[in-house]
Enzyme design. Structure first.
Site, mmCIF file in Angstrom:
data_model
loop_
_atom_site.group_PDB
_atom_site.id
_atom_site.type_symbol
_atom_site.label_atom_id
_atom_site.label_comp_id
_atom_site.label_asym_id
_atom_site.label_seq_id
_atom_site.Cartn_x
_atom_site.Cartn_y
_atom_site.Cartn_z
ATOM 1 N N LYS A 103 0.860 -1.098 -0.074
ATOM 2 C CA LYS A 103 0.007 -0.026 -0.201
ATOM 3 C C LYS A 103 0.880 1.046 -0.106
ATOM 4 O O LYS A 103 1.832 1.363 0.628
ATOM 5 C CB LYS A 103 -0.830 -0.086 1.319
ATOM 6 C CG LYS A 103 -1.928 1.134 1.281
ATOM 7 C CD LYS A 103 -2.656 0.812 2.826
ATOM 8 C CE LYS A 103 -3.690 2.052 2.846
ATOM 9 N NZ LYS A 103 -4.530 1.840 3.950
ATOM 10 N N SER A 148 -9.262 1.818 3.323
ATOM 11 C CA SER A 148 -8.354 2.641 2.395
ATOM 12 C C SER A 148 -7.520 1.683 1.652
ATOM 13 O O SER A 148 -6.768 2.286 0.662
ATOM 14 C CB SER A 148 -7.632 3.719 2.988
ATOM 15 O OG SER A 148 -6.817 3.136 4.293
ATOM 16 N N SER A 159 -9.556 -0.567 7.817
ATOM 17 C CA SER A 159 -9.056 -0.469 6.262
ATOM 18 C C SER A 159 -8.398 -1.626 5.761
ATOM 19 O O SER A 159 -7.968 -1.695 4.530
ATOM 20 C CB SER A 159 -8.130 0.802 6.256
ATOM 21 O OG SER A 159 -9.219 1.922 6.202
#
Length: 469
Positions: free
Chosen positions: A63, A138, A162
């Site tokens: 990420k 996210s 997330s």
């Protein structure tokens, strides 16, 4: 992990597998937009990995809120466009040292603030099961990349759900570790007392090898603890003697009917495998949402003060220092980041600190005590991850509260600092995945993995794949 076992058994090479991941990513990512950066030199690095290393050259994605030396780190924000970190996050470095090959950085809501990956300054990520739906957030880029079969596993972060929520929306597995079990060094902080670095993979067996490598004390992160890694054999057959709590507060009015049905069916399967199912109460759950949206923005307002145009961000304005601050942050921060900074600054202001931030900390303690009491009687808690399946892109664009409510079932685990494991448990009528979370006492990931493996040994939901090529 099938691909890891193939690597370890010599049935394929890291270079071949890495090239296959890059090729699949090239074929699919124009539709998904799961990646913000792809490292085309990854096959060369894969060729240099010792196949006897624990991860044997396994290709993974990271990420884009975790620093990787030599790769851009944007955090999904224009304010960090072009930034190249001179160091690597501890969690990533441990994986690299164990033989993992990083093939790229995945899309994220700006500074991890969002539940849909629609808040990225670089465009929306699409759900592999339906390109008109969000992948969750996210960590939506990481979840989409795993679900689409581009990579076997990916790193994400979980501040309020997330990892677990995008795992649910994309039909894969994910682990949010106990707070402090995995180092946060090299993670661009959102909410420092809430952030956890974790893993997304198709199955529990995909998560365990990476988790074993990532955990442990880090001298660069004072919040980490020297808890032991997994030591006992994880049963994949019986749950006899395991007590699983089911909280009434997580099955509320308004939850999508199919979500409740699939989760309750999964709980019945756990019972068939030998677990004792015990109704429990977590009475302060209803306060988790307002508590989180006081504490997390408060921490964000402090953490994001460093992005001011003075050091390593683009600089706008020239009349005065205040002018530089206003124009730089006003031009390069997105609307959701600005909203949370303003909320947090307000909650921390002299006139409101005791009324909001101080009270929220007290209620957070009550939420943590709810879990402590529950874990005196049960080994794990089973509950829905999100009140709905993946929603359509743009459907919550004008309603921030509706977006915040997507995290209502995941926030308590972050506030209490307990681990959470996401498992796919079925689909709704539109063929969109549904997930269930297992929450445990601090440092009980081993038990969660054992329960998850038993469930996945008896079901095939984790083997389902989207029809995307």
């Amino acid at each position: 992990m099938k691909t890891l076992k193939e690597l370890q058994d010599g049935k394929t090479t890291s270079r071949a597998l890495t090239k296959a991941c890059l090729a699949r990513g090239e074929a699919l990512d124009s539709s998904l937009h799961a990646f913000l950066h792809v490292d085309e030199s990854a096959p060369e690095r894969a060729s240099q990995v010792d196949k006897e290393s624990p991860l044997a050259g396994l290709p993974i994605a990271v990420k884009d809120i975790l620093m990787v030396e030599g790769m851009p780190a944007t955090c999904g924000s224009k304010i960090l466009e072009g930034f190249m970190p001179p160091f690597t996050a501890t969690s990533v470095k441990k994986l690299q040292d164990a033989g993992a090959v990083i093939i790229g950085k995945t899309n994220t809501d700006e500074f991890a603030m969002g539940s849909s990956t629609e808040n990225s300054a670089y465009g929306v990520t699409h759900n592999p099961w339906n390109l008109d739906r969000v992948p969750g957030g996210s960590s939506g880029g990481s979840a989409a990349a795993v679900a689409a079969g581009i990579v076997p596993a990916a790193l994400g972060t979980d501040t309020g759900g997330s990892i677990r929520q995008p795992a649910s929306f994309c039909g894969i597995s994910g682990i949010k570790p106990t707070y402090g079990r995995v180092s946060r060094y090299g993670l661009a902080a959102y909410g420092s007392s809430l952030d956890s670095v974790g893993i997304l993979g198709r199955s529990v067996d995909d998560l365990i090898p990476l988790f074993e490598v990532m955990v442990g004390k880090d001298p660069l992160d004072a919040t980490t603890v020297d808890a032991p890694s997994i030591t006992r054999k994880l049963s994949a057959e019986s749950l006899v003697g395991t007590r699983i709590g089911v909280p009434a507060e997580y099955f509320v009015k308004g939850i999508q009917a199919e979500v409740e049905e699939r989760v309750r069916e999964a709980i019945k399967m756990l019972k068939m495998l030998g677990a004792e199912i015990i109704p429990i109460n977590l009475p302060h759950t209803e306060y988790a949402l307002p508590v989180y949206y006081i504490l997390a923005p408060a921490e964000a307002s402090a953490n994001l003060a460093r992005y001011d145009g003075i050091r390593y961000t683009p600089r706008e304005g020239e009349k005065s220092l205040e002018d530089v601050y206003r124009q730089t942050r006003g031009k390069h921060f997105g609307a959701e980041v600005e909203r949370r900074i303003m909320l947090g600054t307000y909650a921390l202001s002299a006139g409101y600190y005791d009324a909001y931030y101080g009270q929220a900390q007290k209620v957070r303690t009550l939420i943590r005590r709810d879990f402590e009491e529950a874990f005196k009687n049960v080994d794990a808690i089973a509950a829905p991850i999100a009140p709905t399946t993946a929603f359509e892109i743009g459907s919550h664009g004008d309603d921030p509260l509706a977006m915040y409510l997507e995290d209502i079932f995941t926030l308590p685990a972050n506030l209490a600092g307990v681990p959470g494991l996401a498992l796919p448990v079925g689909f709704d009528g539109d063929n969109m995945p549904i997930g269930m979370q297992l929450m445990g006492a601090p440092f009980s990931e081993e038990n969660l993995f054992a329960i998850g493996r038993a469930y996945q040994g008896a079901t095939d939901w984790h083997k389902e794949k989207p029809n995307i090529g």
